[in-house]
Design an enzyme around this catalytic site. Structure first.
Site, PDB file in Angstrom:
ATOM      1  N   ASP A  67       0.837  -1.207   0.000  1.00  0.00           N
ATOM      2  CA  ASP A  67       0.000   0.000   0.000  1.00  0.00           C
ATOM      3  C   ASP A  67       0.867   1.250   0.000  1.00  0.00           C
ATOM      4  OD1 ASP A  67      -2.846   1.189   0.562  1.00  0.00           O
ATOM      5  OD2 ASP A  67      -1.512   2.199   1.975  1.00  0.00           O
ATOM      6  N   TYR A  72       2.850   9.825  -0.409  1.00  0.00           N
ATOM      7  CA  TYR A  72       3.948   9.254   0.388  1.00  0.00           C
ATOM      8  C   TYR A  72       5.308   9.487  -0.283  1.00  0.00           C
ATOM      9  CZ  TYR A  72       0.112   6.511   2.519  1.00  0.00           C
ATOM     10  OH  TYR A  72      -1.055   6.113   3.108  1.00  0.00           O
ATOM     11  N   SER A 158     -10.905   6.311   0.248  1.00  0.00           N
ATOM     12  CA  SER A 158     -10.264   6.251   1.557  1.00  0.00           C
ATOM     13  C   SER A 158     -10.718   7.449   2.378  1.00  0.00           C
ATOM     14  CB  SER A 158      -8.737   6.267   1.394  1.00  0.00           C
ATOM     15  OG  SER A 158      -8.125   6.264   2.658  1.00  0.00           O
ATOM     16  N   TRP A 206      -6.253   1.321   7.902  1.00  0.00           N
ATOM     17  CA  TRP A 206      -4.966   1.990   8.116  1.00  0.00           C
ATOM     18  C   TRP A 206      -4.797   2.228   9.628  1.00  0.00           C
ATOM     19  CZ3 TRP A 206      -4.625   6.780  10.376  1.00  0.00           C
ATOM     20  CH2 TRP A 206      -5.589   7.761  10.124  1.00  0.00           C
ATOM     21  N   PRO A 208      -3.501   0.094  11.734  1.00  0.00           N
ATOM     22  CA  PRO A 208      -4.030  -1.090  12.437  1.00  0.00           C
ATOM     23  C   PRO A 208      -3.342  -1.348  13.775  1.00  0.00           C
ATOM     24  CG  PRO A 208      -2.569  -1.769  10.645  1.00  0.00           C
ATOM     25  CD  PRO A 208      -2.769  -0.277  10.499  1.00  0.00           C
ATOM     26  N   GLN A 211      -1.027   3.312  14.986  1.00  0.00           N
ATOM     27  CA  GLN A 211       0.123   4.111  14.557  1.00  0.00           C
ATOM     28  C   GLN A 211       1.250   4.037  15.598  1.00  0.00           C
ATOM     29  OE1 GLN A 211      -2.005   7.870  13.037  1.00  0.00           O
ATOM     30  NE2 GLN A 211      -0.979   7.014  11.242  1.00  0.00           N
ATOM     31  N   LYS A 251       2.549  -1.005   8.973  1.00  0.00           N
ATOM     32  CA  LYS A 251       3.828  -0.496   8.459  1.00  0.00           C
ATOM     33  C   LYS A 251       4.906  -0.714   9.503  1.00  0.00           C
ATOM     34  CE  LYS A 251       6.790   3.228   8.865  1.00  0.00           C
ATOM     35  NZ  LYS A 251       7.324   3.857  10.086  1.00  0.00           N
ATOM     36  N   ARG A 257       9.979  -6.735  12.850  1.00  0.00           N
ATOM     37  CA  ARG A 257       8.576  -6.361  13.107  1.00  0.00           C
ATOM     38  C   ARG A 257       7.685  -6.720  11.923  1.00  0.00           C
ATOM     39  NH1 ARG A 257       9.158  -0.342  15.838  1.00  0.00           N
ATOM     40  NH2 ARG A 257       9.795  -1.027  17.909  1.00  0.00           N
ATOM     41  N   ASN A 261       4.532  -9.084  12.453  1.00  0.00           N
ATOM     42  CA  ASN A 261       3.202  -8.656  12.031  1.00  0.00           C
ATOM     43  C   ASN A 261       2.583  -9.625  11.016  1.00  0.00           C
ATOM     44  OD1 ASN A 261       3.610  -6.418  13.652  1.00  0.00           O
ATOM     45  ND2 ASN A 261       4.122  -5.034  11.961  1.00  0.00           N
TER      46      ASN A 261
HETATM   47  N1  LIG Z   1      -5.512   6.298   3.717  1.00  0.00           N
HETATM   48  C1  LIG Z   1      -4.918   7.031   4.628  1.00  0.00           C
HETATM   49  O1  LIG Z   1      -5.234   8.214   4.827  1.00  0.00           O
HETATM   50  C2  LIG Z   1      -3.819   6.424   5.462  1.00  0.00           C
HETATM   51  C3  LIG Z   1      -3.357   7.086   6.601  1.00  0.00           C
HETATM   52  C4  LIG Z   1      -2.340   6.485   7.339  1.00  0.00           C
HETATM   53  C5  LIG Z   1      -1.827   5.279   6.939  1.00  0.00           C
HETATM   54  N2  LIG Z   1      -2.280   4.649   5.807  1.00  0.00           N
HETATM   55  C6  LIG Z   1      -1.738   3.335   5.346  1.00  0.00           C
HETATM   56  O2  LIG Z   1      -1.849   2.390   6.417  1.00  0.00           O
HETATM   57  C7  LIG Z   1      -0.553   1.899   6.742  1.00  0.00           C
HETATM   58  C8  LIG Z   1      -0.458   1.576   8.222  1.00  0.00           C
HETATM   59  O3  LIG Z   1      -0.771   2.702   9.007  1.00  0.00           O
HETATM   60  P1  LIG Z   1       0.328   3.532   9.838  1.00  0.00           P
HETATM   61  O4  LIG Z   1       1.644   3.316   9.193  1.00  0.00           O
HETATM   62  O5  LIG Z   1      -0.128   4.935   9.953  1.00  0.00           O
HETATM   63  O6  LIG Z   1       0.286   2.910  11.276  1.00  0.00           O
HETATM   64  P2  LIG Z   1       0.454   1.448  11.918  1.00  0.00           P
HETATM   65  O7  LIG Z   1       0.789   0.441  10.885  1.00  0.00           O
HETATM   66  O8  LIG Z   1      -0.697   1.237  12.816  1.00  0.00           O
HETATM   67  O9  LIG Z   1       1.709   1.676  12.884  1.00  0.00           O
HETATM   68  C9  LIG Z   1       2.982   1.947  12.398  1.00  0.00           C
HETATM   69  C10 LIG Z   1       3.866   2.266  13.598  1.00  0.00           C
HETATM   70  O10 LIG Z   1       3.952   1.126  14.463  1.00  0.00           O
HETATM   71  C11 LIG Z   1       5.316   0.708  14.596  1.00  0.00           C
HETATM   72  N3  LIG Z   1       5.286  -0.756  14.573  1.00  0.00           N
HETATM   73  C12 LIG Z   1       4.972  -1.555  13.517  1.00  0.00           C
HETATM   74  N4  LIG Z   1       4.985  -2.847  13.875  1.00  0.00           N
HETATM   75  C13 LIG Z   1       5.312  -2.882  15.190  1.00  0.00           C
HETATM   76  C14 LIG Z   1       5.485  -3.931  16.113  1.00  0.00           C
HETATM   77  N5  LIG Z   1       5.317  -5.210  15.771  1.00  0.00           N
HETATM   78  N6  LIG Z   1       5.823  -3.604  17.390  1.00  0.00           N
HETATM   79  C15 LIG Z   1       6.006  -2.312  17.744  1.00  0.00           C
HETATM   80  N7  LIG Z   1       5.845  -1.274  16.910  1.00  0.00           N
HETATM   81  C16 LIG Z   1       5.496  -1.546  15.625  1.00  0.00           C
HETATM   82  C17 LIG Z   1       6.067   1.332  13.440  1.00  0.00           C
HETATM   83  O11 LIG Z   1       7.380   1.655  13.807  1.00  0.00           O
HETATM   84  P3  LIG Z   1       8.667   1.215  12.942  1.00  0.00           P
HETATM   85  O12 LIG Z   1       8.431   1.596  11.500  1.00  0.00           O
HETATM   86  O13 LIG Z   1       9.778   1.981  13.582  1.00  0.00           O
HETATM   87  O14 LIG Z   1       8.803  -0.267  13.127  1.00  0.00           O
HETATM   88  C18 LIG Z   1       5.279   2.611  13.199  1.00  0.00           C
HETATM   89  O15 LIG Z   1       5.699   3.631  14.083  1.00  0.00           O
HETATM   90  C19 LIG Z   1       0.368   3.018   6.289  1.00  0.00           C
HETATM   91  O16 LIG Z   1       1.716   2.648   6.221  1.00  0.00           O
HETATM   92  C20 LIG Z   1      -0.262   3.406   4.973  1.00  0.00           C
HETATM   93  O17 LIG Z   1       0.059   2.464   3.965  1.00  0.00           O
HETATM   94  C21 LIG Z   1      -3.280   5.209   5.060  1.00  0.00           C
END
Ligand SMILES: NC(=O)c1ccc[n+]([C@@H]2O[C@H](COP(=O)([O-])OP(=O)(O)OC[C@H]3O[C@@H](n4cnc5c(N)ncnc54)[C@H](OP(=O)(O)O)[C@@H]3O)[C@@H](O)[C@H]2O)c1
Length: 305
Positions: A67, A72, A158, A206, A208, A211, A251, A257, A261
């Site tokens: 994704d 980005y 989205s 997103w 999940p 963040q 992410k 990680r 995940n």
């Molecule tokens: N449509 C939209 O408006 C929108 C908005 C936001 C996001 N998104 C999409 O959704 C995806 C996921 O959302 P997100 O990136 O905002 O948040 P997320 O996946 O909920 O959380 C990412 C954060 O969690 C950390 N993390 C990941 N796995 C971990 C684990 N097993 N243990 C501890 N910490 C962990 C990561 O740090 P590290 O990287 O340092 O490991 C990062 O800081 C995005 O990457 C993007 O593709 C879409």
């Protein structure tokens, strides 16, 4: 209560996609009949110079849904990693999103061609409108054309909240296959599900893992549930989405990680576990106020493409 009561009202079909480290990936079927992996890898806030390495490591881990988004600024790195991986294109599921400043029929079409060039592919598997601002109907006309031309296998939206989603989906010809929303145990998105079910639109979550918030990653309820299965709170939170038939796209820039995940297909949550997680819902529709003009001004300033 039956397990199926927890699952969203859309029809979910689980089929084995691929064996990787003894893990069977599952897919869900979109409203146009195509299959999408239920777990993917997200690249929000992955800097351009890290995108190729992160995507390569995600692919090595076994992720097949990637994704990204115009905003980005890392589509090029994704494309480089995909090309170098040698994985047949049809085994991958690539998602990108049209940014607000590219809204409107002509701009959306032009910017999508740029996305395809950066991604180094003839088509994406899913093309989304990133946010519900600007000329979204113009963008949709361009996306319907891309869909008809085979340049997008599915199209969706989205951050369309319930009323906006209904207003949009009720009038467009091709109904959105997906609505990507902030969704996790702290923000469960229960109220919008009936609106999406009208069009068999699937939810993609997103954020999940909240963040990366301690509220989720150190949550005592998730910790206690995880202890029963030898899983971390993060793995329980991702599994909770899968149990509901919601696609998760966590992410991480760290390979260990990414792997952790991914290891969520060798256990399942009981009805009691699902019931215990329900009260963690703090803000059902997510933590962003999409109706606040200051929010729009802020993100326009952040991603000036
Ligand atoms: N449509 C939209 O408006 C929108 C908005 C936001 C996001 N998104 C999409 O959704 C995806 C996921 O959302 P997100 O990136 O905002 O948040 P997320 O996946 O909920 O959380 C990412 C954060 O969690 C950390 N993390 C990941 N796995 C971990 C684990 N097993 N243990 C501890 N910490 C962990 C990561 O740090 P590290 O990287 O340092 O490991 C990062 O800081 C995005 O990457 C993007 O593709 C879409």
């Amino acid at each position: 209560m039956k397990k199926s009561d927890f699952i969203c009202t859309c029809r979910i079909i689980y089929v084995p996609l691929r064996q990787k480290n003894n893990i069977t990936m599952q897919t869900i079927q979109l409203n146009n009949g195509i299959d999408m992996p239920i777990l993917g890898y997200g690249l929000f806030q992955v800097p351009p110079h890290e995108a190729e390495r992160c995507t390569r490591e995600a692919l090595e881990t076994g992720y097949r849904l990637i994704d990204t988004a115009q905003a980005y600024a890392n589509e090029q790195g994704v494309g480089d990693a995909v090309r170098q991986s040698g994985i047949p294109r049809e085994e991958l599921f690539i998602v990108t999103k049209i940014w607000i400043t590219n809204a409107g029929e002509e701009r959306a079409a032009r910017s999508f061609e740029q996305s395809l060039r950066k991604l180094q592919t003839d088509y994406v598997d899913l093309l989304l409108i990133h946010q519900a601002y600007g000329d979204v109907f113009g963008s949709w006309r361009a996306m319907e054309k891309a869909y008809a031309d085979g340049k997008a296998r599915a199209i969706g939206v989205s951050n369309f909240q319930a009323c906006r989603f209904y207003d949009f989906a009720s009038v467009v010809d091709v109904k959105p296959a997906v609505n990507q929303l902030q969704c996790c145990v702290l923000s469960q998105q229960r109220t919008i599900l009936p609106e999406m079910a009208r069009y068999d639109t699937k939810m993609m979550a997103w954020g999940p893992l909240g963040q990366g918030s301690d509220d989720l990653l150190k949550n005592p309820v998730l910790t206690a549930i995880g202890a029963k299965y030898g899983k971390t709170p993060a793995q329980v939170a991702l599994r909770w989405l899968i149990e509901r038939g919601i696609v998760a796209i966590p992410k991480s820039t760290h390979k260990e990680r990414m792997q952790a995940n991914f290891e969520i297909f060798d256990f399942s949550l009981s009805q009691e576990d699902m019931k215990a997680i329900e009260p963690l819902n703090q803000q059902d529709t997510g933590f962003r106020d999409f109706g606040d003009p200051n929010y729009l001004r802020r993100i326009l300033g952040m991603f000036d493409l």
